[in-house]
Design a protein around this motif. Structure first.
Motif, PDB file in Angstrom:
ATOM      1  N   TYR A   5       0.836  -1.210   0.000  1.00 45.16           N
ATOM      2  CA  TYR A   5       0.000   0.000   0.000  1.00 45.16           C
ATOM      3  C   TYR A   5       0.869   1.258   0.000  1.00 45.16           C
ATOM      4  N   LYS A   6       1.901   1.261   0.832  1.00 43.04           N
ATOM      5  CA  LYS A   6       2.771   2.445   0.910  1.00 43.04           C
ATOM      6  C   LYS A   6       3.406   2.752  -0.434  1.00 43.04           C
ATOM      7  N   ARG A   7       3.875   1.720  -1.119  1.00 41.54           N
ATOM      8  CA  ARG A   7       4.503   1.937  -2.431  1.00 41.54           C
ATOM      9  C   ARG A   7       3.475   2.406  -3.454  1.00 41.54           C
ATOM     10  N   LEU A   8       2.290   1.800  -3.433  1.00 34.21           N
ATOM     11  CA  LEU A   8       1.239   2.224  -4.357  1.00 34.21           C
ATOM     12  C   LEU A   8       0.825   3.671  -4.090  1.00 34.21           C
ATOM     13  N   ALA A   9       0.656   4.004  -2.831  1.00 37.84           N
ATOM     14  CA  ALA A   9       0.257   5.364  -2.476  1.00 37.84           C
ATOM     15  C   ALA A   9       1.324   6.365  -2.921  1.00 37.84           C
ATOM     16  N   SER A  10       2.581   5.999  -2.742  1.00 34.55           N
ATOM     17  CA  SER A  10       3.679   6.870  -3.157  1.00 34.55           C
ATOM     18  C   SER A  10       3.695   7.051  -4.676  1.00 34.55           C
ATOM     19  N   LEU A  11       3.500   5.968  -5.408  1.00 34.37           N
ATOM     20  CA  LEU A  11       3.482   6.043  -6.865  1.00 34.37           C
ATOM     21  C   LEU A  11       2.294   6.873  -7.359  1.00 34.37           C
ATOM     22  N   CYS A  12       1.147   6.704  -6.707  1.00 37.43           N
ATOM     23  CA  CYS A  12      -0.022   7.512  -7.065  1.00 37.43           C
ATOM     24  C   CYS A  12       0.268   8.991  -6.805  1.00 37.43           C
ATOM     25  N   MET A  52      -0.594  -3.497 -11.870  1.00 30.86           N
ATOM     26  CA  MET A  52      -0.199  -2.303 -11.122  1.00 30.86           C
ATOM     27  C   MET A  52       1.216  -1.865 -11.505  1.00 30.86           C
ATOM     28  N   ALA A  53       2.121  -2.819 -11.543  1.00 32.68           N
ATOM     29  CA  ALA A  53       3.512  -2.513 -11.883  1.00 32.68           C
ATOM     30  C   ALA A  53       3.601  -1.954 -13.298  1.00 32.68           C
ATOM     31  N   ASN A  54       2.895  -2.553 -14.239  1.00 37.44           N
ATOM     32  CA  ASN A  54       2.899  -2.060 -15.618  1.00 37.44           C
ATOM     33  C   ASN A  54       2.340  -0.653 -15.707  1.00 37.44           C
ATOM     34  N   TYR A  55       1.299  -0.384 -14.958  1.00 38.47           N
ATOM     35  CA  TYR A  55       0.662   0.937 -14.959  1.00 38.47           C
ATOM     36  C   TYR A  55       1.662   2.020 -14.558  1.00 38.47           C
ATOM     37  N   PHE A  56       2.465   1.712 -13.555  1.00 47.09           N
ATOM     38  CA  PHE A  56       3.424   2.698 -13.062  1.00 47.09           C
ATOM     39  C   PHE A  56       4.800   2.577 -13.710  1.00 47.09           C
ATOM     40  N   GLY A  57       4.993   1.531 -14.514  1.00 43.63           N
ATOM     41  CA  GLY A  57       6.285   1.349 -15.171  1.00 43.63           C
ATOM     42  C   GLY A  57       7.388   0.952 -14.213  1.00 43.63           C
ATOM     43  N   VAL A  58       7.020   0.176 -13.205  1.00 42.25           N
ATOM     44  CA  VAL A  58       8.003  -0.297 -12.226  1.00 42.25           C
ATOM     45  C   VAL A  58       7.997  -1.818 -12.222  1.00 42.25           C
ATOM     46  N   SER A  59       8.994  -2.392 -11.593  1.00 38.76           N
ATOM     47  CA  SER A  59       9.038  -3.847 -11.493  1.00 38.76           C
ATOM     48  C   SER A  59       8.070  -4.325 -10.411  1.00 38.76           C
ATOM     49  N   VAL A  60       7.596  -5.539 -10.557  1.00 41.63           N
ATOM     50  CA  VAL A  60       6.729  -6.132  -9.539  1.00 41.63           C
ATOM     51  C   VAL A  60       7.514  -6.240  -8.228  1.00 41.63           C
ATOM     52  N   GLY A  61       8.795  -6.555  -8.334  1.00 41.48           N
ATOM     53  CA  GLY A  61       9.640  -6.634  -7.144  1.00 41.48           C
ATOM     54  C   GLY A  61       9.653  -5.343  -6.361  1.00 41.48           C
ATOM     55  N   TYR A  62       9.727  -4.226  -7.062  1.00 46.30           N
ATOM     56  CA  TYR A  62       9.694  -2.920  -6.385  1.00 46.30           C
ATOM     57  C   TYR A  62       8.347  -2.741  -5.694  1.00 46.30           C
ATOM     58  N   LEU A  63       7.295  -3.026  -6.416  1.00 51.22           N
ATOM     59  CA  LEU A  63       5.951  -2.845  -5.882  1.00 51.22           C
ATOM     60  C   LEU A  63       5.746  -3.670  -4.613  1.00 51.22           C
ATOM     61  N   LEU A  64       6.257  -4.899  -4.623  1.00 50.16           N
ATOM     62  CA  LEU A  64       6.068  -5.798  -3.485  1.00 50.16           C
ATOM     63  C   LEU A  64       7.096  -5.600  -2.376  1.00 50.16           C
ATOM     64  N   THR A  66      10.400  -6.228  -2.562  1.00 48.36           N
ATOM     65  CA  THR A  66      11.530  -7.161  -2.547  1.00 48.36           C
ATOM     66  C   THR A  66      12.797  -6.525  -3.114  1.00 48.36           C
ATOM     67  N   THR A  67      12.636  -5.356  -3.741  1.00 46.80           N
ATOM     68  CA  THR A  67      13.781  -4.597  -4.230  1.00 46.80           C
ATOM     69  C   THR A  67      13.441  -3.114  -4.173  1.00 46.80           C
ATOM     70  N   ASP A  68      14.469  -2.298  -4.082  1.00 46.41           N
ATOM     71  CA  ASP A  68      14.254  -0.854  -4.100  1.00 46.41           C
ATOM     72  C   ASP A  68      14.476  -0.272  -5.492  1.00 46.41           C
ATOM     73  N   GLU A  69      14.794  -1.149  -6.450  1.00 47.95           N
ATOM     74  CA  GLU A  69      14.992  -0.720  -7.833  1.00 47.95           C
ATOM     75  C   GLU A  69      13.630  -0.563  -8.503  1.00 47.95           C
ATOM     76  N   LYS A  70      13.287   0.667  -8.872  1.00 44.90           N
ATOM     77  CA  LYS A  70      11.995   0.913  -9.506  1.00 44.90           C
ATOM     78  C   LYS A  70      11.939   0.407 -10.934  1.00 44.90           C
ATOM     79  N   GLU A  71      13.002   0.620 -11.662  1.00 44.50           N
ATOM     80  CA  GLU A  71      13.001   0.310 -13.088  1.00 44.50           C
ATOM     81  C   GLU A  71      12.862  -1.182 -13.342  1.00 44.50           C
ATOM     82  N   LYS A  72      12.108  -1.500 -14.368  1.00 46.08           N
ATOM     83  CA  LYS A  72      12.019  -2.887 -14.794  1.00 46.08           C
ATOM     84  C   LYS A  72      13.341  -3.256 -15.439  1.00 46.08           C
TER      85      LYS A  72
END
Length: 122
Positions: A5-12, A52-64, A66-72
């Protein structure tokens, strides 16, 4: 309130949109965001996380988280290939086209390209 939720809220917030808009744009129930925020759920289905990850252009790992790397990550280090695969993944008509041509010869593909170019007036 979990990491998802925190990552989604931040991306929004970065995009200047609401969680409701994001949900509507990708075709999921807005209650998912409410449930994540209230702690009634801490995860989503893999398909939903992928949307969700595709919508924001980030990796699923970032969203979940498991990584702090946003870029796919790039497929084979190739940006163009990564983009094509993303299109295949998200556009049903392109998937259909690929599935029809996956066993085509080089000559078959070149002929099909000429036909498509002619149809598009290129």
């Amino acid at each position: 309130m979990g990491d998802l939720y925190k990552r989604l809220a931040s991306l929004c917030e970065e995009r200047g949109i609401s969680g409701y808009k994001m949900c509507k744009d990708i075709g999921i129930q807005p209650s998912i965001m409410t449930d994540l925020k209230m702690g009634r759920r801490s995860s989503v289905k893999a398909e939903t996380a992928d949307k969700m990850a595709n919508y924001f252009g980030v990796s699923v790992g970032y969203l979940l988280g498991t990584t702090d790397e946003k870029e796919k990550p790039l497929v084979n280090g190739d940006e163009e290939l990564t983009e094509y695969l993303e299109i295949l993944k998200t556009r049903p008509e392109m998937r259909m086209l690929f599935s029809l041509t996956k066993n085509a010869t080089k000559e078959d593909v070149e002929k099909a390209v000429r036909i498509v170019e002619a149809a598009l007036g290129k």
